[in-house]
Design a protein around this motif. Structure first.
Motif, PDB file in Angstrom:
ATOM      1  N   PHE A  90       4.074  79.992  40.026  1.00  0.00           N
ATOM      2  CA  PHE A  90       4.452  79.656  38.423  1.00  0.00           C
ATOM      3  C   PHE A  90       4.168  80.500  37.347  1.00  0.00           C
ATOM      4  CE2 PHE A  90       0.572  77.526  39.637  1.00  0.00           C
ATOM      5  CZ  PHE A  90      -0.107  77.539  38.619  1.00  0.00           C
ATOM      6  N   GLY A  91       4.394  80.008  36.072  1.00  0.00           N
ATOM      7  CA  GLY A  91       3.838  80.666  34.972  1.00  0.00           C
ATOM      8  C   GLY A  91       4.644  80.136  33.814  1.00  0.00           C
ATOM      9  N   GLY A  92       4.542  81.004  32.782  1.00  0.00           N
ATOM     10  CA  GLY A  92       4.907  80.706  31.339  1.00  0.00           C
ATOM     11  C   GLY A  92       5.407  81.766  30.667  1.00  0.00           C
ATOM     12  N   TYR A  93       6.386  81.718  29.603  1.00  0.00           N
ATOM     13  CA  TYR A  93       6.605  82.567  28.427  1.00  0.00           C
ATOM     14  C   TYR A  93       5.894  82.127  27.410  1.00  0.00           C
ATOM     15  CZ  TYR A  93       9.148  85.237  24.780  1.00  0.00           C
ATOM     16  OH  TYR A  93       9.342  85.909  23.883  1.00  0.00           O
ATOM     17  N   THR A 106      13.094  77.226  38.975  1.00  0.00           N
ATOM     18  CA  THR A 106      13.515  76.339  38.022  1.00  0.00           C
ATOM     19  C   THR A 106      12.691  76.664  36.767  1.00  0.00           C
ATOM     20  OG1 THR A 106      13.715  74.692  39.535  1.00  0.00           O
ATOM     21  CG2 THR A 106      13.639  73.845  37.264  1.00  0.00           C
ATOM     22  N   VAL A 107      13.612  76.642  35.771  1.00  0.00           N
ATOM     23  CA  VAL A 107      12.975  76.762  34.166  1.00  0.00           C
ATOM     24  C   VAL A 107      12.637  75.380  33.579  1.00  0.00           C
ATOM     25  CG1 VAL A 107      13.254  77.800  31.899  1.00  0.00           C
ATOM     26  CG2 VAL A 107      13.739  79.267  33.922  1.00  0.00           C
ATOM     27  N   PHE A 108      11.471  75.257  33.030  1.00  0.00           N
ATOM     28  CA  PHE A 108      11.301  74.113  32.169  1.00  0.00           C
ATOM     29  C   PHE A 108      11.392  74.469  30.581  1.00  0.00           C
ATOM     30  CE2 PHE A 108       9.277  73.909  36.256  1.00  0.00           C
ATOM     31  CZ  PHE A 108       9.766  72.807  36.974  1.00  0.00           C
ATOM     32  N   LYS A 109      12.304  74.151  29.821  1.00  0.00           N
ATOM     33  CA  LYS A 109      12.501  74.444  28.613  1.00  0.00           C
ATOM     34  C   LYS A 109      11.404  73.625  27.701  1.00  0.00           C
ATOM     35  CE  LYS A 109      17.009  76.182  28.797  1.00  0.00           C
ATOM     36  NZ  LYS A 109      18.437  76.093  28.481  1.00  0.00           N
ATOM     37  N   GLN A 110      11.257  74.047  26.516  1.00  0.00           N
ATOM     38  CA  GLN A 110      10.170  73.476  25.639  1.00  0.00           C
ATOM     39  C   GLN A 110      11.007  72.214  25.131  1.00  0.00           C
ATOM     40  OE1 GLN A 110       8.643  76.007  22.688  1.00  0.00           O
ATOM     41  NE2 GLN A 110       7.642  74.322  21.532  1.00  0.00           N
ATOM     42  N   LYS A 111      10.211  71.138  24.787  1.00  0.00           N
ATOM     43  CA  LYS A 111      10.846  70.025  24.239  1.00  0.00           C
ATOM     44  C   LYS A 111      10.819  70.141  22.714  1.00  0.00           C
ATOM     45  CE  LYS A 111       9.566  66.507  27.866  1.00  0.00           C
ATOM     46  NZ  LYS A 111       8.964  65.453  28.004  1.00  0.00           N
ATOM     47  N   ASN A 112      11.666  69.684  22.074  1.00  0.00           N
ATOM     48  CA  ASN A 112      11.892  69.973  20.631  1.00  0.00           C
ATOM     49  C   ASN A 112      10.900  69.122  19.753  1.00  0.00           C
ATOM     50  OD1 ASN A 112      14.218  71.376  20.906  1.00  0.00           O
ATOM     51  ND2 ASN A 112      15.514  69.386  20.888  1.00  0.00           N
ATOM     52  N   THR A 113      10.110  68.222  20.349  1.00  0.00           N
ATOM     53  CA  THR A 113       8.887  67.542  19.706  1.00  0.00           C
ATOM     54  C   THR A 113       7.476  68.024  19.907  1.00  0.00           C
ATOM     55  OG1 THR A 113       8.858  66.149  21.529  1.00  0.00           O
ATOM     56  CG2 THR A 113      10.296  65.253  19.800  1.00  0.00           C
ATOM     57  N   ASN A 150      -7.210  81.410  18.348  1.00  0.00           N
ATOM     58  CA  ASN A 150      -8.274  81.272  19.380  1.00  0.00           C
ATOM     59  C   ASN A 150      -9.025  79.921  19.378  1.00  0.00           C
ATOM     60  OD1 ASN A 150      -9.929  81.995  21.484  1.00  0.00           O
ATOM     61  ND2 ASN A 150     -11.450  82.892  20.225  1.00  0.00           N
ATOM     62  N   GLY A 151      -8.983  79.115  20.345  1.00  0.00           N
ATOM     63  CA  GLY A 151      -9.579  77.670  20.234  1.00  0.00           C
ATOM     64  C   GLY A 151      -8.785  76.684  19.735  1.00  0.00           C
ATOM     65  N   ASN A 152      -7.677  77.030  19.315  1.00  0.00           N
ATOM     66  CA  ASN A 152      -6.830  76.102  18.721  1.00  0.00           C
ATOM     67  C   ASN A 152      -5.319  76.137  19.307  1.00  0.00           C
ATOM     68  OD1 ASN A 152      -8.288  74.927  16.447  1.00  0.00           O
ATOM     69  ND2 ASN A 152      -8.315  77.193  16.224  1.00  0.00           N
ATOM     70  N   TYR A 153      -4.187  75.207  18.914  1.00  0.00           N
ATOM     71  CA  TYR A 153      -2.918  75.380  19.287  1.00  0.00           C
ATOM     72  C   TYR A 153      -2.073  76.139  18.612  1.00  0.00           C
ATOM     73  CZ  TYR A 153      -3.796  71.196  22.484  1.00  0.00           C
ATOM     74  OH  TYR A 153      -4.320  70.287  23.202  1.00  0.00           O
ATOM     75  N   ALA A 154      -1.101  76.754  19.014  1.00  0.00           N
ATOM     76  CA  ALA A 154      -0.357  77.549  18.481  1.00  0.00           C
ATOM     77  C   ALA A 154       1.159  76.974  18.453  1.00  0.00           C
ATOM     78  CB  ALA A 154      -0.312  79.011  18.692  1.00  0.00           C
ATOM     79  N   GLN A 155       1.734  76.950  17.180  1.00  0.00           N
ATOM     80  CA  GLN A 155       3.097  76.166  16.873  1.00  0.00           C
ATOM     81  C   GLN A 155       4.103  77.296  17.471  1.00  0.00           C
ATOM     82  OE1 GLN A 155       3.920  74.287  13.566  1.00  0.00           O
ATOM     83  NE2 GLN A 155       6.257  74.293  13.708  1.00  0.00           N
ATOM     84  N   SER A 156       5.177  76.754  18.353  1.00  0.00           N
ATOM     85  CA  SER A 156       6.091  77.608  18.657  1.00  0.00           C
ATOM     86  C   SER A 156       7.505  76.783  19.187  1.00  0.00           C
ATOM     87  CB  SER A 156       5.710  78.706  19.787  1.00  0.00           C
ATOM     88  OG  SER A 156       6.957  79.242  20.166  1.00  0.00           O
ATOM     89  N   ASN A 157       8.640  77.209  18.770  1.00  0.00           N
ATOM     90  CA  ASN A 157       9.690  76.606  19.433  1.00  0.00           C
ATOM     91  C   ASN A 157      10.614  77.469  20.313  1.00  0.00           C
ATOM     92  OD1 ASN A 157      10.873  78.352  17.629  1.00  0.00           O
ATOM     93  ND2 ASN A 157      12.074  77.359  16.575  1.00  0.00           N
ATOM     94  N   ASP A 158       9.695  78.658  20.874  1.00  0.00           N
ATOM     95  CA  ASP A 158      10.387  79.632  21.887  1.00  0.00           C
ATOM     96  C   ASP A 158       9.381  79.880  23.110  1.00  0.00           C
ATOM     97  OD1 ASP A 158      12.260  81.294  22.616  1.00  0.00           O
ATOM     98  OD2 ASP A 158      11.429  83.037  21.813  1.00  0.00           O
ATOM     99  N   CYS A 159       8.796  78.691  23.635  1.00  0.00           N
ATOM    100  CA  CYS A 159       8.070  78.851  24.796  1.00  0.00           C
ATOM    101  C   CYS A 159       8.517  78.220  25.995  1.00  0.00           C
ATOM    102  CB  CYS A 159       6.634  78.488  24.528  1.00  0.00           C
ATOM    103  SG  CYS A 159       5.727  79.414  23.307  1.00  0.00           S
ATOM    104  N   TRP A 160       8.397  78.508  27.147  1.00  0.00           N
ATOM    105  CA  TRP A 160       8.838  77.889  28.442  1.00  0.00           C
ATOM    106  C   TRP A 160       8.221  77.941  29.553  1.00  0.00           C
ATOM    107  CZ3 TRP A 160      10.875  81.484  31.748  1.00  0.00           C
ATOM    108  CH2 TRP A 160      11.001  82.992  31.049  1.00  0.00           C
ATOM    109  N   LEU A 161       8.201  77.148  30.376  1.00  0.00           N
ATOM    110  CA  LEU A 161       7.553  77.136  31.628  1.00  0.00           C
ATOM    111  C   LEU A 161       8.511  77.509  32.827  1.00  0.00           C
ATOM    112  CD1 LEU A 161       4.932  74.174  31.447  1.00  0.00           C
ATOM    113  CD2 LEU A 161       4.410  76.696  31.010  1.00  0.00           C
TER     114      LEU A 161
END
Length: 384
Positions: free
Chosen positions: A338-341, A368-375, A350-361
Motif C-alpha cells: 500500500f502507500g500514498g501520494y 484500489t485508490v482511496f481519494k481524500q475526503k473534502n472535509t 515538522n511535528g504538525n499537520y499539513a493542509q492539502s486537498n490533493d493527497c490520496w492513499l
C-alpha cells in the motif's frame, strides 16, 4: 476490402481468443479476452478497451499524422549514440551473466526445495512415530493392567511376579528389541515405586483395589477419544497450510529479488520505477496510471529506501525533506502492499499537520485508490 487479421489465444485463458486492446496501459499486457475483462471486478482496475480492428485503425491514423512531423536537422548528436558502439559487447556480457545466474538460481532453489523437503519429511516421520507410539502405549497399558490383576487376584500367577536376579536376566535376554527392554525396566521401577507408596498406606489391600479401580476408569476414558492429527479435519489443516504459504511467500521474496532490475525504457516513462516492493511490472504500470490520473507526475526518482537508508523517522526525513509531490510505497508484515501520494514537502510542517486537498492513499494488493475526503483537509498530512 480490409485484410483479415489473424486470431490469437489469450495467455491467461488459452481457450479464449483476444477480443480487445487496452488502450490506457493499465496492465502489463494490453491484449485481453472476454474472460480477462470480466475478471476485472474492481472498478479502479477496469481499463478502456477497443477492438483489435479499431486499434489498428487508430494506429494507422497515428502513423499517418506522424509522417508530417519533421525530424531534427544535422544528424544525430554524437553524445546520443556514443554508448551504442558497445551495444553488442554489453548484450553479450549480459547474456553470459544471465546464463550463469540462472545456473546459480537453479542450484539455489534445488537446495531450497531439498532442505524444505527434508524438514517436512523429518516432521512427517516424527508424526508417524508418535502415532505408532499411541498403539504401543495402549497395548502396554492393557498388558500392564492385566498383569496387576494377575499379581493381586490370581494366586497361581503371583509367583511369576516375584522377581530375582536370574529371572530379570532371563527377561532381558529374551527381549527382541530395545522397546521390550525398556518396558521390562519400566515395570520393575514401577513395582519398586508401587511398593514404596503402599508402605505408607494403612490398608494396603484397599489401597491396591482403589488404584486398580481408578486405572480401569482412566483406561476406558482414554479410549473414548482416539488420537488425531491436524489432518483429521482437513479444513483446519488447509487453513494452517495457507498461513504457512503466506509466511513462506514473504520469506521467498528474499530469493526472488533482482538488484538492480532493468526495466524497459520509453520516452514517456523513462526506465521505470526504482522499487524493490513492486516486483510485478503490472503493479508498476498500475501505480503509474494512478499517478498520471491523480497527480500528473512524470518520471520518478528514488529519494528514500528503508532497507538502504534506515527505518526510523529521522532516516526518512533526512532523505524526504525538501521534496514535494512524492509517493510512498510500503509492504506490511502481512504481505500487503500500500502507500500514498503527498503534494506537500515532508519537512514543511515538522511535528504538525499539513493542509492539502490533493493527497490520496492506495492499495496495490486490492488495486484500489482511496481519494481524500473534502472535509478536514487541514489534517491531510502529518509530518512526524
Amino acid at each position: 476490402m480490409d485484410t483479415q487479421v489473424k486470431s490469437f489465444n489469450c495467455k491467461l485463458h488459452p481457450s479464449e481468443t483476444i477480443q480487445r486492446v487496452q488502450v490506457d496501459a493499465c496492465d502489463e499486457s494490453p491484449l485481453k479476452c472476454i474472460e480477462c475483462i470480466l475478471s476485472e471486478h474492481n472498478a479502479s482496475q477496469k481499463g478502456k478497451y477497443v477492438t483489435l480492428k479499431d486499434f489498428i485503425n487508430q494506429a494507422d491514423k497515428f502513423y499517418s499524422d506522424l509522417r508530417e512531423f519533421s525530424v531534427f536537422e544535422g544528424g544525430t548528436p554524437g553524445e546520443f549514440v556514443e554508448f551504442l558502439t558497445n551495444e553488442d559487447e554489453v548484450v553479450q556480457k549480459l547474456q553470459e551473466h544471465v546464463n550463469q545466474e540462472k545456473l546459480k538460481v537453479e542450484q539455489g532453489f534445488n537446495d531450497l526445495i531439498k532442505t524444505f523437503g527434508k524438514l517436512c519429511k523429518a516432521r512427517k516421520d516424527e508424526v508417524y512415530e508418535s502415532l505408532d507410539k499411541q498403539l504401543i502405549n495402549v497395548k502396554a497399558n492393557f498388558a500392564y493392567y492385566k498383569s496387576k490383576l494377575d499379581r493381586y487376584f490370581n494366586p497361581d500367577a503371583t509367583e511369576d511376579f516375584i522377581m530375582n536376579k536370574s529371572k530379570i536376566i532371563d527377561k532381558i535376554n529374551n527381549s527382541e528389541v530395545i522397546e521390550d527392554l525398556d518396558l521390562i525396566i519400566k515395570n520393575i521401577k514401577d513395582d519398586m515405586q508401587e511398593n514404596e507408596k503402599l508402605a505408607e498406606a494403612t490398608d494396603k489391600k484397599q489401597e491396591i483395589k482403589n488404584a486398580l479401580s481408578e486405572a480401569a476408569k482412566e483406561l476406558q476414558v482414554q479410549m473414548k477419544d482416539l488420537p488425531k492429527t491436524i489432518f483429521f479435519n482437513y479444513g483446519e489443516a488447509r487453513e494452517q497450510i495457507e498461513k504457512l504459504e503466506e509466511n513462506v511467500e514473504k520469506y521467498l521474496d528474499k530469493f526472488t529479488d533482482i538488484d538492480p532490475f532493468f526495466n524497459q525504457f520509453s520516452l514517456t516513462q523513462g526506465l521505470g520505477m526504482d522499487t524493490k516492493i513492486l516486483k510485478k511490472h503490472s503493479d508498476q504500470v498500475m501505480v503509474r496510471k494512478w499517478l498520471k490520473e491523480h497527480a500528473k507526475m512524470g518520471n520518478l526518482k528514488l529519494v528514500y529506501r528503508a532497507t538502504r537508508d534506515g527505518f526510523s523517522a529521522q532516516d526518512f526525513h533526512s532523505k524526504a525533506n525538501g521534496h514535494s509531490h512524492t509517493i510512498v510505497i510500503a509492504k506490511s508484515n502481512m504481505n500487503k502492499i500500500f502507500g500514498g501520494y503527498a503534494d506537500k514537502d515532508w519537512g514543511s510542517n515538522n511535528g504538525n499537520y499539513a493542509q492539502s486537498n490533493d493527497c490520496w492513499l492506495f492499495s496495490v494488493t486490492e488495486k484500489t485508490v482511496f481519494k481524500q475526503k473534502n472535509t478536514n483537509q487541514q489534517y491531510a498530512i502529518y509530518c512526524n
